[in-house]
Motif scaffolding. Structure first.
Motif, PDB file in Angstrom:
ATOM      1  N   PRO A  21      -1.782   5.396   6.748  1.00  0.00           N
ATOM      2  CA  PRO A  21      -2.707   4.296   6.462  1.00  0.00           C
ATOM      3  C   PRO A  21      -4.141   4.688   6.814  1.00  0.00           C
ATOM      4  CG  PRO A  21      -1.382   3.797   8.422  1.00  0.00           C
ATOM      5  CD  PRO A  21      -0.891   5.098   7.882  1.00  0.00           C
ATOM      6  N   LEU A  22      -5.019   4.619   5.836  1.00  0.00           N
ATOM      7  CA  LEU A  22      -6.429   4.929   6.057  1.00  0.00           C
ATOM      8  C   LEU A  22      -7.262   3.921   5.279  1.00  0.00           C
ATOM      9  CD1 LEU A  22      -6.516   8.804   5.562  1.00  0.00           C
ATOM     10  CD2 LEU A  22      -6.989   7.607   7.681  1.00  0.00           C
ATOM     11  N   SER A  23      -8.463   3.698   5.750  1.00  0.00           N
ATOM     12  CA  SER A  23      -9.324   2.767   5.031  1.00  0.00           C
ATOM     13  C   SER A  23      -9.849   3.431   3.758  1.00  0.00           C
ATOM     14  CB  SER A  23     -10.496   2.361   5.913  1.00  0.00           C
ATOM     15  OG  SER A  23     -11.372   3.451   6.042  1.00  0.00           O
ATOM     16  N   ASP A  24     -10.235   2.620   2.784  1.00  0.00           N
ATOM     17  CA  ASP A  24     -10.735   3.175   1.532  1.00  0.00           C
ATOM     18  C   ASP A  24     -11.925   4.093   1.748  1.00  0.00           C
ATOM     19  OD1 ASP A  24      -8.803   1.945   0.137  1.00  0.00           O
ATOM     20  OD2 ASP A  24     -10.030   0.272  -0.580  1.00  0.00           O
ATOM     21  N   LYS A  25     -12.742   3.684   2.700  1.00  0.00           N
ATOM     22  CA  LYS A  25     -13.941   4.471   2.970  1.00  0.00           C
ATOM     23  C   LYS A  25     -13.553   5.870   3.461  1.00  0.00           C
ATOM     24  CE  LYS A  25     -18.097   3.989   5.525  1.00  0.00           C
ATOM     25  NZ  LYS A  25     -18.537   3.482   6.809  1.00  0.00           N
ATOM     26  N   GLU A  26     -12.613   5.841   4.375  1.00  0.00           N
ATOM     27  CA  GLU A  26     -12.133   7.109   4.951  1.00  0.00           C
ATOM     28  C   GLU A  26     -11.527   7.988   3.872  1.00  0.00           C
ATOM     29  OE1 GLU A  26     -11.571   9.476   8.420  1.00  0.00           O
ATOM     30  OE2 GLU A  26     -12.725   7.667   8.047  1.00  0.00           O
ATOM     31  N   LYS A  27     -10.718   7.357   3.011  1.00  0.00           N
ATOM     32  CA  LYS A  27     -10.070   8.116   1.942  1.00  0.00           C
ATOM     33  C   LYS A  27     -11.110   8.779   1.050  1.00  0.00           C
ATOM     34  CE  LYS A  27      -5.993   5.181   1.445  1.00  0.00           C
ATOM     35  NZ  LYS A  27      -5.351   4.187   0.588  1.00  0.00           N
TER      36      LYS A  27
ATOM     37  N   GLU B  57     -14.245  -0.496  -6.923  1.00  0.00           N
ATOM     38  CA  GLU B  57     -13.645  -1.649  -6.258  1.00  0.00           C
ATOM     39  C   GLU B  57     -12.722  -2.389  -7.240  1.00  0.00           C
ATOM     40  OE1 GLU B  57     -13.751  -3.118  -3.314  1.00  0.00           O
ATOM     41  OE2 GLU B  57     -12.800  -4.951  -4.045  1.00  0.00           O
ATOM     42  N   SER B  59     -10.107  -4.670  -5.943  1.00  0.00           N
ATOM     43  CA  SER B  59      -9.215  -5.494  -5.118  1.00  0.00           C
ATOM     44  C   SER B  59      -8.864  -6.820  -5.804  1.00  0.00           C
ATOM     45  CB  SER B  59      -9.860  -5.752  -3.758  1.00  0.00           C
ATOM     46  OG  SER B  59     -11.125  -6.332  -3.958  1.00  0.00           O
ATOM     47  N   HIS B  89      -2.230  -1.205   1.904  1.00  0.00           N
ATOM     48  CA  HIS B  89      -1.773  -0.413   3.042  1.00  0.00           C
ATOM     49  C   HIS B  89      -0.867  -1.298   3.885  1.00  0.00           C
ATOM     50  CE1 HIS B  89      -4.534  -2.517   5.691  1.00  0.00           C
ATOM     51  NE2 HIS B  89      -5.422  -2.417   4.718  1.00  0.00           N
ATOM     52  N   HIS B  92      -1.819  -4.779   5.136  1.00  0.00           N
ATOM     53  CA  HIS B  92      -2.497  -5.685   4.220  1.00  0.00           C
ATOM     54  C   HIS B  92      -1.760  -7.019   4.178  1.00  0.00           C
ATOM     55  CE1 HIS B  92      -4.713  -7.074   0.762  1.00  0.00           C
ATOM     56  NE2 HIS B  92      -5.485  -6.000   0.845  1.00  0.00           N
TER      57      HIS B  92
END
Lengths: 154, 1070
Positions: A21-27, B57, B59, B89, B92
C-alpha cells in the motif's frame, strides 16, 4: 515482490501493479525516478539495481521494460525468470506479443498477471494452468456475448 | 480469444494533456448518467484505469468500479474487480462496500465467480471484515477443484499477513494444505509457512522432515511435468523450500543434519547452464551458509560461488559478489581466492557492480587496508549521483576511516600523541554532524571496535588510547544493544586491576564505570568494584568509589547528574563561586585575612624583597596553574575535553616529555586532514613500542607485498598493478594473514620447499643442469594451464615429451634461486635396463590418443604421475608411481575411493609388491562415468610400508568429455534413432566471427568433444557421439545469422544438458 512496472523505451508507463500500500503521490514519484534510472542504464549492464532500500530487477523485451521491485533477501535470478515467464504467458496468449497488444488489451495483461502472481507471490507456475484459467473466463464471456447477440437478433 | 475493447484509446498520439482532460470530462458525465448500461460502464472503467495509469485523477469512478463488480455479468464483473484492485488500497473506505459482493460471489455456483472473488480477496481486503468471509474461504480449502483450493490458501496467506491472529485457529488447515495432493496448493501453502517460520522458526522444527521430503521429491523430478520450467522441476517451489530450510536450520545442528543430503543433491542436480538453475544454486549456497555448517557442503558451495564470480555473465558476477559479501565473515579465504576478480570488478563500468564490490570490501576492512578501501569508496562517491547511495556510503566511510584510522593513530602514537588529538577526536565524536542517525552509527561503530580491541587478552594499549576508549564506552556503550553492560563493566574492571594502568587512566575508567552504571539498573560488578576500591590506597580511587557508592544509592540523582549523551550540553559554571560567599563571610567573621589576588601578592612580595628578579614570572605562573589542576576540583570525569591542559592534568611530569618529543611524533593530521605520506618512516620507528596491537598498524607495514615481488616480476605491468592493489586490499585477511597473490604462487612455494629438502639428499651437481633455464613469464602461465587441462589432445612422441615435463617443472621455479630436483640423467643411464624414473607409456598405449603425463602429487619418497588414455571402450587412467629413494619400497598400495559419478571397472585397488629404488611402476584402471556430471573428482591414496606407515593422497579431475566417444553411423540410422529419442534440449549459441562457417565449427566440436560428424547439408549438420559404454547422443546443428542452433537428443535426460554445457565451453574458448 513489492511492485511491477512495465514501461516503454520512451518512458511511457504501460502497466503497473503495486503489492504494497502506497499513496498515489508516492507511486508517481517512485515510477518517475525508477523509469529514469532504468532507462539510463546501458544495455550490457547488470539487470539488478540497488535502489533506495529495494532491489530492482529489470529486463528489456523489444521496446518494453519489465521492472520488478523485490526485497533484499529475495532471489534476483528467480525474479528475472518471473518476468520471463510472464512474457512467455503474454506471448502465448496474444501470439507473439508486442507493445501494442498490451496497450490495446492492457486489462487482459492484468488478468494474466493476476492469475500468475497474486499478492506479490508466484501463484501458478504452470503455463498451461494459467492460460487455462484465463481462457475459461474468456470462453464464458464469449458464451454470454453470443447469447446476448442471439437475444438481440430475435 | 481476447476482444479489443481498448481499441478506441488509440487517438491519443502524444497523450496530449488536453485530449485526456476532455476524455475524463466525458467519462465523468457518462459514469454518473443513470442511463449508462453496465456494458458501457465496463468500457468506461477500462479507459479510467488507463487514465489513472497516465497519472490523472480518476477517483470519481471508484464507486462505479465497485458497482460494476456488484451488478455486472461475468464479463463486466471481472473488469469491475480489476478496477477495484487497481484503484483502491487496503485502507480505502469504499472497500467496505465490496464485502457483500465478495461474500455473494464466494457462495456462487459458478467457478469463475468464486475465482474472481478469491483473487480480489488475495489482493485487497479490509482487515476488520475478515471474519465475514473467513468461514467461506475455509470451506473452499476442501473444494474439489485445485484452482479454488489454491486461491483459498492464497487468500488465507493474505489474511495472515494483515491480521495474523485472525487465522490463528486454522493452523491445522495450513498443514492439510501442505499435504494437498495438488502440488500447486502445496506450493501456495509454503508462502504461509515461510512467513510463519520467519517470525518464529522454533515453532516449526517438526516440519523440517516434511519440507526435506518435498524438496527431495521435487528435485528428483517426481512432480507432474507441468511444473517444469525450461526442463527444471518447479524452480519456484525449490527456492521457497530452500529458504524455509535455511531459516529452520539456522544455528541448529540437529535440524541442519536432516537437510545436508538434500542440499547436496540440489547442488548436484543444478548443474545445467541455465539462468533458472543458477537461481536455485544461489539459493542453495545461501542456505548452506545460513544453516549449521558442514565442511563438505561449504566446500561445494564455495566452489559454486566461484562459478558465479568467474562467470562472464554480468548478472551472475553480481550475485557472486553478493554471495561473497554474505559469506565473507565466515570464510575470508574465499575472498582471497577471488581477489583478482574483485579488483577487476572495482573498475567495472557498471556502477552496480562497483557498489557491490565496495560493499564486499567494507566487510573485510581492517586496519591494514582501510586507506586503500576508503580511497576506492571516495572515488566511487565522486562519480555517483544517486542520493541514497551517497548517504549510505558516506556513513560507511566515516565509520571505517575515522575510527579505524584513529585507532591506528592512538596505538602507534601511544602516549606521546599531543593531547589535542584525543580531545579533538572525542569532541568530534560527541558533537557529531547534522544527522542524528549517522552520528549514532559512528559511535556504535567506535564502541564495537573498542570492545573488540579489549577482547584481546594481554593486549597492551597506550594510556591515552585507553582513556579514549573508556570515555567512548562510558558515553555510548548503551547505543549498542546487543552487548550486556555487565560484559563491558567486567572488561573495565579487569583493566582497573592491571598494574600498568596509570592512575590517571584509572580515573577515566572509573568515570566510564559510573556512567554505565547510571543506565544499568544494578550490577554485581559495580558493587564488587565499590567494595574493592573503597579501601584502596589510592585516594583518588577511594574518592571515586565512594562517589559511585552514593550515586548508586540514589539512582534519580545519578541519572540527573549523568544524562545520556550529555557531553555536549553546556554547563553553566558559576565562575564567581558565589555559592561560597557564605563560607567566605563566615571565615572573615572569624578573623581570617581577606583574599588577595595573585598579582597583588607578588607585587607585595617584590616590594618587600626589594631585589632584582631575573626569573621569567609568566612561565612559572603557567606551570603552577596547570599543576594546581591536579589537586583541584578538575578531577578527570572525562566530561571535560575542550581544554588541552585539563585533559592530562594528572601527569604534569609527563607534560614536559610531551612537548619535548612532539617533533618526533607522527603528524597524522594536517590542515587538509589526514597526512598519509610521512607515516611509513615514522611508523616503523614506533612499531616496536606497540607490538601487541600489531593488527592495527595497518598502513605502517610499508610494503607487505615485497615478499612476493619476485614472483610478480614475471607478470605484465597491468597485472602487477592489480596485484599490488590486491595485496593492499586483502592484507590481513584469512588465517594465513599472508598475501597470496595467486593460488599458483602459493603452491609453488610449497613445492619448492619440498623439493629443496630432497635436494639435500641428491648430489647438487646433477640438479644444476636445469638451473639455467631462462623461461619467460608466458611459459609459466602456459605450463600451468597445461597442468590444468590435461584433456588437451596432444599426441607427442616419447622424445619430446620427456623434456616437456622437465621444463614445466623447472619453470615453476625459474625465478627462485633454489636448485631443482630433477630425475638425474646419471641415474637414468645407470638404470637404463629397468624402467626409467620419468614415466612414459608403453608402445601400444602410445598409439592411442592420450594426455600428457602430469604429476599428481609427491612426497619425499614417492611421486605419482597420471596419464589419461582415451580408449574406445573406456577411459584408461595410467598411474605411475615413482620411487625416488635409494632403496626399494615394498607393498605399495594404490586405492581409489568410491566416487559417486564414476565407476572403476575391475577392482579399485592395486598393489605393487615392490618398487625398486629410482624406479617407476605403473598401474592402469578403466573408468566409466556412472552418473552424468560435467566434471567430477576421483580421489585416492597410495600407502606403503617404510619405518612408519606413509600415505599420500591424490585426486584426479575427470570431465564428461573424457567419457565421450564418437559414434559412427549413416544418415539414415541417424534419422531413425533421432525419432526414437525423447529427451531433447535446444539452445542457441552466438558464434564468434572466427567460427562463422558451419564446417569449421563442427570440426572444432569434433576435435574437442570427440563427436562424429555424420553429415553436413547446407547450413545444417548432424553429429553423433556416445557416452561410454554405449549411451548415444545425437546433435543437430543449424546456423542462421550468426547463431548456432544446437538440438540434442538422447535416451538419457542429463546427457544433452551436460554436452550442451561442454559445447558452450568449447565455443567460448575457440
Amino acid at each position: 515482490m513489492q511492485f511491477m512496472l512495465l514501461f516503454s523505451r520512451q518512458g511511457k508507463l504501460r502497466l503497473q501493479k503495486w503489492y504494497v500500500p502506497l499513496s498515489d503521490k508516492e507511486k508517481k514519484k517512485i515510477t518517475r525516478e525508477l523509469v529514469q534510472t532504468v532507462l539510463a542504464r546501458k544495455p550490457k549492464m547488470c539487470s539488478f539495481l540497488e535502489w533506495r532500500d529495494l532491489k530492482i530487477v529489470y529486463k528489456r523485451y523489444a521496446s518494453l521494460y519489465f521492472c520488478c521491485a523485490i526485497e533484499d533477501q529475495d532471489n534476483e535470478l528467480i525474479t528475472l525468470e518471473i518476468i520471463h515467464r510472464y512474457v512467455e504467458l503474454l506471448d502465448k496468449y496474444f501470439g507473439s506479443v508486442c507493445e501494442l497488444d498490451i496497450i490495446f488489451n492492457f486489462e487482459k495483461a492484468y488478468f494474466i498477471l493476476d492469475e500468475f502472481l497474486l499478492g506479490g507471490e508466484v501463484q501458478e507456475t504452470s503455463k498451461k494452468n494459467v492460460l487455462k484459467a484465463i481462457e475459461q473466463a474468456d470462453l464464458l464471456q464469449e458464451v454470454i456475448l453470443r447469447s446476448v447477440l442471439r437475444s438481440l437478433n430475435v | 480469444a481476447g476482444g479489443r475493447s481498448g481499441r478506441s484509446l488509440t487517438p491519443w498520439p502524444g497523450q496530449q494533456e488536453k485530449l485526456i482532460q476532455q476524455e475524463l470530462t466525458s467519462l465523468k458525465a457518462t459514469v454518473s448518467a443513470p442511463t449508462t448500461t453496465l456494458r458501457l460502464m465496463k468500457e468506461c472503467m477500462v479507459r479510467l484505469i488507463y487514465c489513472e495509469m497516465l497519472g490523472y485523477e480518476s477517483s470519481f469512478g471508484y464507486i462505479h468500479a465497485i458497482k460494476l463488480a456488484q451488478q455486472g455479468n461475468l464479463l463486466e464483473k471481472r473488469v469491475g474487480y480489476l478496477a477495484v484492485s487497481l484503484f483502491l488500497h487496503e485502507n480505502h473506505e469504499l472497500l467496505l462496500l465490496l464485502v457483500n459482493t465478495v461474500v455473494k460471489d464466494l457462495q456462487s455456483t459458478n467457478l469463475v465467480e468464486v475465482c474472481m472473488a478469491l483473487t480480489v480477496v488475495s489482493q485487497i481486503f479490509p482487515r476488520e471484515m475478515i471474519p465475514a468471509v473467513l468461514p467461506l474461504i475455509e470451506d473452499k480449502l476442501q473444494h474439489s477443484k485445485e484452482i479454488i483450493r489454491r486461491k483459498a490458501v492464497q487468500a488465507l496467506y493474505k489474511f495472515y499477513l494483515i491480521a495474523p491472529n485472525q487465522v490463528q485457529h486454522i493452523h491445522d488447515k495450513f498443514r492439510k494444505a501442505l499435504c494437498d495432493r495438488d502440488a500447486g496448493v502445496m506450493a501456495a501453502s509454503l508462502h504461509i509457512y515461510l512467513q510463519m517460520i520467519k517470525e518464529n522458526s522454533s515453532g516449526y522444527k517438526d516440519l523440517t522432515g516434511s519440507f526435506v521430503t518435498i524438496l527431495k521429491q521435487v528435485v528428483g523430478g517426481k512432480l507432474p511435468i507441468d511444473f517444469n520450467y525450461h526442463s527444471v522441476p518447479a524452480p519456484w517451489l525449490q527456492i521457497q523450500l530452500l529458504r524455509i530450510l535455511g531459516l529452520l536450520g539456522k544455528d541448529d545442528p540437529r535440524t541442519s543434519e536432516l537437510m545436508y543430503d538434500v542440499l547436496d543433491e540440489s547442488l548436484r542436480r543444478a548443474e545445467i547452464n541455465h539462468n533458472i538453475t543458477y537461481a536455485i544454486l544461489f539459493e542453495c549456497v545461501q542456505t548452506i551458509y545460513t544453516i549449521y555448517p558442514k565442511s563438505e557442503l561449504l566446500e561445494k558451495a564455495a566452489k559454486c560461488i566461484g562459478k558465479f564470480v568467474l562467470s562472464p555473465k554480468i548478472n551472475l558476477k553480481y550475485l557472486g559478489l553478493k554471495a561473497l559479501t554474505y559469506v565473507i565473515q565466515q570464510d575470508p579465504n574465499l575472498a582471497l581466492q577471488h581477489q583478482m576478480t574483485i579488483i577487476e570488478c572495482l573498475d567495472h563500468p557498471d556502477p552496480i557492480i562497483k557498489r557491490e564490490t565496495l560493499e564486499l570490501l567494507y566487510r573485510i576492512t581492517n586496519g591494514q587496508n582501510v586507506i586503500v578501501i576508503v580511497q576506492k569508496m571516495l572515488d566511487y562517491l565522486k562519480e555517483s549521483k544517486e542520493e541514497y547511495a551517497i548517504i549510505n556510503l558516506v556513513g560507511k566511510i566515516a565509520e571505517l576511516w575515522f575510527i579505524q584510522t584513529m585507532n591506528a593513530v592512538f596505538s602507534v602514537g601511544g602516549d606521546v600523541v599531543h593531547p589535542d588529538i584525543p580531545n579533538n577526536f572525542l569532541r568530534l565524536l560527541a558533537e557529531g554532524f547534522d544527522d542524528r542517525k549517522e552520528d549514532d552509527q559512528l559511535r556504535m561503530y567506535a564502541v564495537q571496535s573498542y570492545l573488540a580491541l579489549l577482547e584481546e587478552e594481554d593486549a597492551l594499549y597506550p594510556q591515552k588510547f585507553l582513556q579514549v576508549m573508556s570515555w567512548v564506552l562510558g558515553e555510548y556503550s548503551s547505543l549498542v544493544t546487543d552487548v550486556d553492560p555487565e560484559v563491558i563493566l567486567t572488561k573495565l574492571h579487569s583493566l582497573l586491576k592491571k598494574t600498568v594502568i596509570t592512575s590517571e587512566t584509572k580515573m577515566w575508567i572509573m568515570a566510564a564505570v559510573t556512567k554505565i552504571a547510571s543506565h544499568a539498573s544494578c550490577s554485581k560488578i559495580v558493587d564488587k568494584l565499590i567494595q574493592e576500591f573503597s579501601n584502596s590506597l589510592d585516594t583518588c580511587m577511594r574518592q571515586y568509589a565512594f562517589e559511585l557508592k552514593h550515586l548508586c544509592e540514589d539512582k534519580a540523582l545519578m541519572r540527573n547528574l549523568l544524562p545520556f549523551d550529555g557531553s555536549c550540553n553546556d554547563m553553566v559554571v558559576d565562575a564567581s563561586l558565589s555559592f561560597l560567599d557564605g563560607f567566605v563571610a563566615e571565615g572573615l567573621g572569624r578573623g581570617a585575612a581577606p583574599y588577595k589576588p595573585h598579582h597583588q601578592r607578588q607585587e607585595e612580595k617584590l616590594s618587600q624583597e626589594k631585589a632584582l628578579n631575573f626569573e621569567p614570572y609568566g612561565l612559572s605562573f603557567v606551570s603552577s596553574v596547570s599543576s594546581s589542576g591536579v589537586t583541584g576540583r578538575q578531577s578527570p570525569t572525562g566530561l571535560s575535553f575542550g581544554s588541552d591542559t585539563s585533559g592530562n592534568s594528572a601527569e604534569t611530569g609527563h607534560k614536559e616529555t610531551n612537548t619535548l618529543k612532539l617533533e618526533g611524533v607522527r603528524r597524522l593530521w594536517g590542515k587538509e586532514g589526514y597526512l598519509p605520506k610521512k607515516e611509513n618512516k615514522v611508523g616503523k620507528e614506533n612499531e616496536p613500542q606497540t607490538v601487541s596491537c600489531g593488527s592495527l598498524l595497518a598502513g605502517q607495514m610499508g610494503d607487505p607485498p615485497a615478499l612476493r615481488s619476485d614472483q610478480v616480476a614475471s607478470l605484465s605491468e597491468e597485472d602487477k598493478e592489480k596485484q599490488q592493489l590486491a595485496s593492499t586490499l586483502f592484507i590481513g585477511l584469512g588465517s594465513n594473514a599472508g598475501v597470496s597473490l595467486m593460488g599458483k604462487a602459493d603452491t609453488a612455494t610449497q613445492k619448492f620447499k619440498r623439493k629443496s629438502k630432497i635436494n639435500e639428499t641428491q648430489s647438487s651437481e646433477e640438479a644444476s643442469d636445469f638451473q639455467d633455464t631462462s623461461l619467460c613469464s608466458s611459459d609459466i602461465v602456459e605450463d600451468n594451464l597445461a597442468f590444468e587441462t590435461p584433456q588437451s589432445l596432444k599426441k607427442s612422441g616419447p622424445d619430446d615429451r620427456l623434456p616437456d615435463i622437465r621444463l614445466s617443472q623447472s619453470s615453476l621455479f625459474a625465478d627462485s634461486n633454489i636448485e631443482i630436483f630433477q630425475p638425474s640423467r646419471n641415474a637414468q643411464s645407470e638404470s637404463a635396463s629397468k624402467t626409467p624414473l620419468v614415466p612414459c607409456l608403453s608402445e601400444e598405449l602410445e598409439e592411442l590418443t592420450h594426455s600428457e603425463v602430469v604429476e599428481l602429487c609427491q612426497s619425499d619418497a614417492l611421486a605419482l604421475y597420471l596419464c589419461k588414455v582415451w580408449t574406445d571402450d573406456s577411459l584408461l587412467l595410467i598411474v605411475f608411481v615413482s620411487n625416488k629413494t635409494t632403496s626399494a619400497l615394498n607393498a605399495v598400495n594404490l586405492v581409489f575411493e568410491e566416487a559417486e559419478h564414476f565407476q572403476i571397472l575391475e577392482s579399485t585397488t592395486y598393489q605393487f609388491p615392490v618398487i625398486e629404488a629410482q624406479n617407476v611402476e605403473r598401474c592402469q584402471k578403466r573408468v566409466w562415468m556412472d552418473k552424468i556430471c560435467t566434471q567430477g573428482i576421483l580421489s585416492g591414496s597410495v600407502n606403503y610400508q617404510s619405518e612408519m606407515e606413509t600415505r599420500l593422497e591424490f585426486s584426479i579431475t575427470l570431465s564428461l568429455v573424457d567419457f565421450i566417444r564418437p559414434m559412427e553411423m549413416t544418415t539414415e540410422d541417424f534419422g531413425k534413432l533421432w525419432l526414437s529419442l525423447s529427451n531433447d534440449v535446444k539452445q542457441n549459441i552466438k558464434m564468434s566471427s572466427s567460427q562463422d562457417s558451419l564446417s569449421a565449427t563442427l570440426s572444432t566440436l569434433q576435435q574437442k568433444l570427440k563427436l562424429h560428424i555424420v553429415d553436413i547439408i547446407g547450413n545444417e549438420g548432424i553429429l553423433a557421439c556416445q557416452l561410454l559404454p554405449s549411451v548415444p547422443c545425437l546433435l543437430h546443428c543449424r546456423t542462421h545469422s550468426g547463431m548456432l542452433a544446437l538440438w540434442f537428443r538422447s535416451p538419457c535426460s542429463a546427457l544433452p544438458d551436460g554436452l550442451l554445457y561442454q559445447c558452450q565451453k568449447v565455443m567460448e574458448e575457440s
